[in-house]
Design a protein around this motif. Structure first.
Motif, PDB file in Angstrom:
ATOM      1  N   THR A 109      26.279  19.333  81.314  1.00  0.00           N
ATOM      2  CA  THR A 109      26.143  18.035  80.948  1.00  0.00           C
ATOM      3  C   THR A 109      25.846  17.560  79.564  1.00  0.00           C
ATOM      4  N   GLY A 110      25.736  18.912  78.700  1.00  0.00           N
ATOM      5  CA  GLY A 110      25.255  18.668  77.243  1.00  0.00           C
ATOM      6  C   GLY A 110      26.294  17.920  76.747  1.00  0.00           C
ATOM      7  N   PRO A 111      27.598  18.512  76.708  1.00  0.00           N
ATOM      8  CA  PRO A 111      28.786  17.869  75.817  1.00  0.00           C
ATOM      9  C   PRO A 111      29.108  16.273  76.179  1.00  0.00           C
ATOM     10  N   PHE A 112      29.122  15.897  77.353  1.00  0.00           N
ATOM     11  CA  PHE A 112      29.197  14.646  77.414  1.00  0.00           C
ATOM     12  C   PHE A 112      28.307  13.601  77.016  1.00  0.00           C
ATOM     13  N   PHE A 113      26.940  14.060  77.095  1.00  0.00           N
ATOM     14  CA  PHE A 113      26.144  13.202  76.449  1.00  0.00           C
ATOM     15  C   PHE A 113      26.079  13.082  74.838  1.00  0.00           C
ATOM     16  N   THR A 114      26.556  14.308  74.174  1.00  0.00           N
ATOM     17  CA  THR A 114      26.683  14.627  72.888  1.00  0.00           C
ATOM     18  C   THR A 114      27.750  13.797  72.380  1.00  0.00           C
ATOM     19  N   VAL A 115      28.727  13.728  72.951  1.00  0.00           N
ATOM     20  CA  VAL A 115      30.207  12.956  72.581  1.00  0.00           C
ATOM     21  C   VAL A 115      29.643  11.538  72.432  1.00  0.00           C
ATOM     22  N   ILE A 116      28.843  10.949  73.469  1.00  0.00           N
ATOM     23  CA  ILE A 116      28.351   9.614  73.491  1.00  0.00           C
ATOM     24  C   ILE A 116      27.244   9.412  72.115  1.00  0.00           C
ATOM     25  N   GLY A 117      26.414  10.384  72.013  1.00  0.00           N
ATOM     26  CA  GLY A 117      25.537  10.411  71.017  1.00  0.00           C
ATOM     27  C   GLY A 117      26.128  10.244  69.391  1.00  0.00           C
ATOM     28  N   ALA A 118      26.942  11.064  69.511  1.00  0.00           N
ATOM     29  CA  ALA A 118      27.756  11.137  68.251  1.00  0.00           C
ATOM     30  C   ALA A 118      28.699   9.908  68.028  1.00  0.00           C
ATOM     31  N   GLY A 119      28.997   9.232  68.791  1.00  0.00           N
ATOM     32  CA  GLY A 119      29.698   8.019  68.726  1.00  0.00           C
ATOM     33  C   GLY A 119      28.772   6.801  68.335  1.00  0.00           C
ATOM     34  N   ILE A 120      27.330   7.027  68.701  1.00  0.00           N
ATOM     35  CA  ILE A 120      26.392   5.910  68.697  1.00  0.00           C
ATOM     36  C   ILE A 120      25.712   6.212  67.142  1.00  0.00           C
ATOM     37  N   VAL A 121      25.466   7.666  66.903  1.00  0.00           N
ATOM     38  CA  VAL A 121      24.901   7.793  65.791  1.00  0.00           C
ATOM     39  C   VAL A 121      25.851   8.033  64.488  1.00  0.00           C
ATOM     40  N   PHE A 122      27.051   8.567  64.561  1.00  0.00           N
ATOM     41  CA  PHE A 122      27.639   8.864  63.724  1.00  0.00           C
ATOM     42  C   PHE A 122      29.045   7.975  63.456  1.00  0.00           C
ATOM     43  N   VAL A 167      19.699  19.660  84.567  1.00  0.00           N
ATOM     44  CA  VAL A 167      20.370  18.264  84.026  1.00  0.00           C
ATOM     45  C   VAL A 167      19.376  18.060  82.855  1.00  0.00           C
ATOM     46  N   LEU A 168      18.038  18.158  82.912  1.00  0.00           N
ATOM     47  CA  LEU A 168      17.310  17.528  82.018  1.00  0.00           C
ATOM     48  C   LEU A 168      17.284  18.414  80.657  1.00  0.00           C
ATOM     49  N   THR A 169      17.457  19.653  80.785  1.00  0.00           N
ATOM     50  CA  THR A 169      17.774  20.615  79.738  1.00  0.00           C
ATOM     51  C   THR A 169      19.065  20.039  78.971  1.00  0.00           C
ATOM     52  N   GLY A 170      20.078  19.867  79.813  1.00  0.00           N
ATOM     53  CA  GLY A 170      21.488  19.373  79.378  1.00  0.00           C
ATOM     54  C   GLY A 170      21.402  18.177  78.581  1.00  0.00           C
ATOM     55  N   ALA A 171      20.337  17.421  78.846  1.00  0.00           N
ATOM     56  CA  ALA A 171      20.166  16.111  78.298  1.00  0.00           C
ATOM     57  C   ALA A 171      19.573  16.366  76.902  1.00  0.00           C
ATOM     58  N   MET A 172      18.666  17.264  76.708  1.00  0.00           N
ATOM     59  CA  MET A 172      18.203  17.722  75.612  1.00  0.00           C
ATOM     60  C   MET A 172      18.914  18.572  74.650  1.00  0.00           C
ATOM     61  N   VAL A 173      19.891  19.291  75.084  1.00  0.00           N
ATOM     62  CA  VAL A 173      20.764  19.887  74.497  1.00  0.00           C
ATOM     63  C   VAL A 173      21.543  18.846  73.688  1.00  0.00           C
ATOM     64  N   ALA A 174      22.066  17.932  74.388  1.00  0.00           N
ATOM     65  CA  ALA A 174      22.966  16.492  73.616  1.00  0.00           C
ATOM     66  C   ALA A 174      21.822  16.035  72.631  1.00  0.00           C
ATOM     67  N   THR A 175      20.545  15.785  72.717  1.00  0.00           N
ATOM     68  CA  THR A 175      19.577  15.290  71.765  1.00  0.00           C
ATOM     69  C   THR A 175      19.516  16.289  70.556  1.00  0.00           C
ATOM     70  N   TYR A 176      19.366  17.263  70.827  1.00  0.00           N
ATOM     71  CA  TYR A 176      18.902  18.170  69.640  1.00  0.00           C
ATOM     72  C   TYR A 176      20.530  18.739  68.844  1.00  0.00           C
ATOM     73  N   THR A 177      21.404  18.687  69.620  1.00  0.00           N
ATOM     74  CA  THR A 177      22.475  18.842  68.785  1.00  0.00           C
ATOM     75  C   THR A 177      23.044  17.569  67.895  1.00  0.00           C
ATOM     76  N   TYR A 182      22.336  15.527  62.267  1.00  0.00           N
ATOM     77  CA  TYR A 182      21.908  14.520  61.297  1.00  0.00           C
ATOM     78  C   TYR A 182      20.925  15.028  60.236  1.00  0.00           C
ATOM     79  N   GLY A 183      19.991  16.125  60.567  1.00  0.00           N
ATOM     80  CA  GLY A 183      19.301  16.774  59.858  1.00  0.00           C
ATOM     81  C   GLY A 183      20.164  17.673  58.851  1.00  0.00           C
ATOM     82  N   ILE A 184      20.947  18.322  59.301  1.00  0.00           N
ATOM     83  CA  ILE A 184      21.602  19.290  58.375  1.00  0.00           C
ATOM     84  C   ILE A 184      22.422  18.526  57.450  1.00  0.00           C
ATOM     85  N   ARG A 185      23.023  17.189  57.619  1.00  0.00           N
ATOM     86  CA  ARG A 185      23.636  16.365  56.755  1.00  0.00           C
ATOM     87  C   ARG A 185      22.624  15.745  55.760  1.00  0.00           C
ATOM     88  N   ALA A 186      21.420  15.656  56.086  1.00  0.00           N
ATOM     89  CA  ALA A 186      20.519  14.931  55.376  1.00  0.00           C
ATOM     90  C   ALA A 186      19.929  15.754  54.030  1.00  0.00           C
TER      91      ALA A 186
END
Length: 299
Positions: A109-122, A167-177, A182-186
């Motif tokens: 579940t992590g990579p799907f949410f991460t790809v969406i998050g990367a589109g929104i944030v970056f 599933v909830l943990t997978g969502a958190m994987v996407a969140t922290y990734t 963002y943090g390491i680029r800052a």
């Protein structure tokens, strides 16, 4: 090293190095998950690992890397909250479900949410072929979890809540990734983020689990501490590799490649934990690998 990494950010050389780092992170992350799901209480395994990497990071953070810029303290605070929640959910998941079932769900579940998050944030965009590769990878991972669920015999009574927590943990994987990218680029120096993150992140779980240590038989303390030190070094290279990959290249691509860790987790289950890998699981593992290859090739 820091200067070299900054010089190749966003370049073809940076892309190639990010690919290697993401695959290294995949192998090590599977090992890291197996270390937490061994014969010890997952809460204590995590506490031993966190305490070990937190203490080891202290001299690096205080004396060897540049100190964080003022704006980084808020970013670190957010990272600690996110990772603490992730680790609580992860320990709850591992304490209720078989590793070979819940681990693929977390990672699928992590990579799907991460790809969406990367589109929104970056503002990252992906070609249709990359989305197809992502879907193949996710289907392979979740298919592996479904196969394991149908055949595993341990932890059956708690499997349903374990899957929900996974599933909830997978969502958190996407969140922290996404957040950590963002943090390491800052910060100017990526190793500043890594050293201070590990030092600060090593505090919460050991404090949360201090009562559990009192119930641990004395004979188990040394083996658990050894596991903690081993896990600390695995965490350094696993987390460090994926974070550097997200600074050098696309966050979404790095996250997807890291999730080939499910293949390596299945291999660990087979080689170390004595689990069987038949034609069905081998085919699903191949599907995961093909999805990752398509995701990379189509980009």
């Amino acid at each position: 090293m820091s200067e070299y990494l900054r010089s190749i950010e966003g370049t073809p050389a940076g892309h190639d190095l990010a690919l290697v780092l993401a695959l290294v992170a995949a192998v090590l992350h599977a090992l890291f998950g197996a270390l937490q799901k061994g014969r010890h209480d997952p809460w204590l395994s995590r506490a031993a690992i966190d305490a070990s990497y937190g203490l080891i990071a202290v001299p690096f953070a205080l004396f060897l890397v540049p100190w964080p810029e003022p704006h980084m303290w808020v970013i670190f605070a957010g990272a600690i909250v996110i990772h603490s929640l992730y680790k609580v959910l992860q320990a709850m998941t591992y304490s209720r479900g078989a590793f070979t079932v819940v681990y693929p769900v977390v990672r699928g579940t992590g990579p799907f949410f991460t790809v969406i998050g990367a589109g929104i944030v970056f503002g990252e965009t992906f070609a249709p072929g990359q989305w197809a590769g992502l879907m193949l990878l996710v289907c392979g991972i979740l298919g592996l979890a479904a196969w394991n669920l149908a055949h595993v015999t341990v932890d059956r009574a708690t499997m349903v809540p374990a899957l929900g927590l996974a599933v909830l943990t997978g969502a958190m994987v996407a969140t922290y990734t996404t957040y950590d990218a963002y943090g390491i680029r800052a910060t100017a120096d990526p190793f500043t983020f890594l050293a201070w993150f590990f030092m600060l992140d090593g505090i919460f779980i050991p404090l949360l689990t201090h009562r559990r240590w009192r119930q641990l038989p004395a004979v188990e303390i040394v083996p658990l501490l050894k596991r903690g030190v081993l896990g600390a070094f695995v965490a350094y290279f696993s987390f460090g590799a994926i974070m550097l990959a997200t600074r050098l290249d696309k966050v979404g691509e790095a996250a997807v490649l890291r999730e080939t860790s499910t293949v390596f987790a299945a291999l660990i289950g087979w080689l170390v934990l004595g689990e069987k890998v038949g034609p069905a699981r081998a085919g699903l593992m191949a599907l995961i690998a093909v999805g990752a290859v398509i995701m990379e090739w189509a980009g």
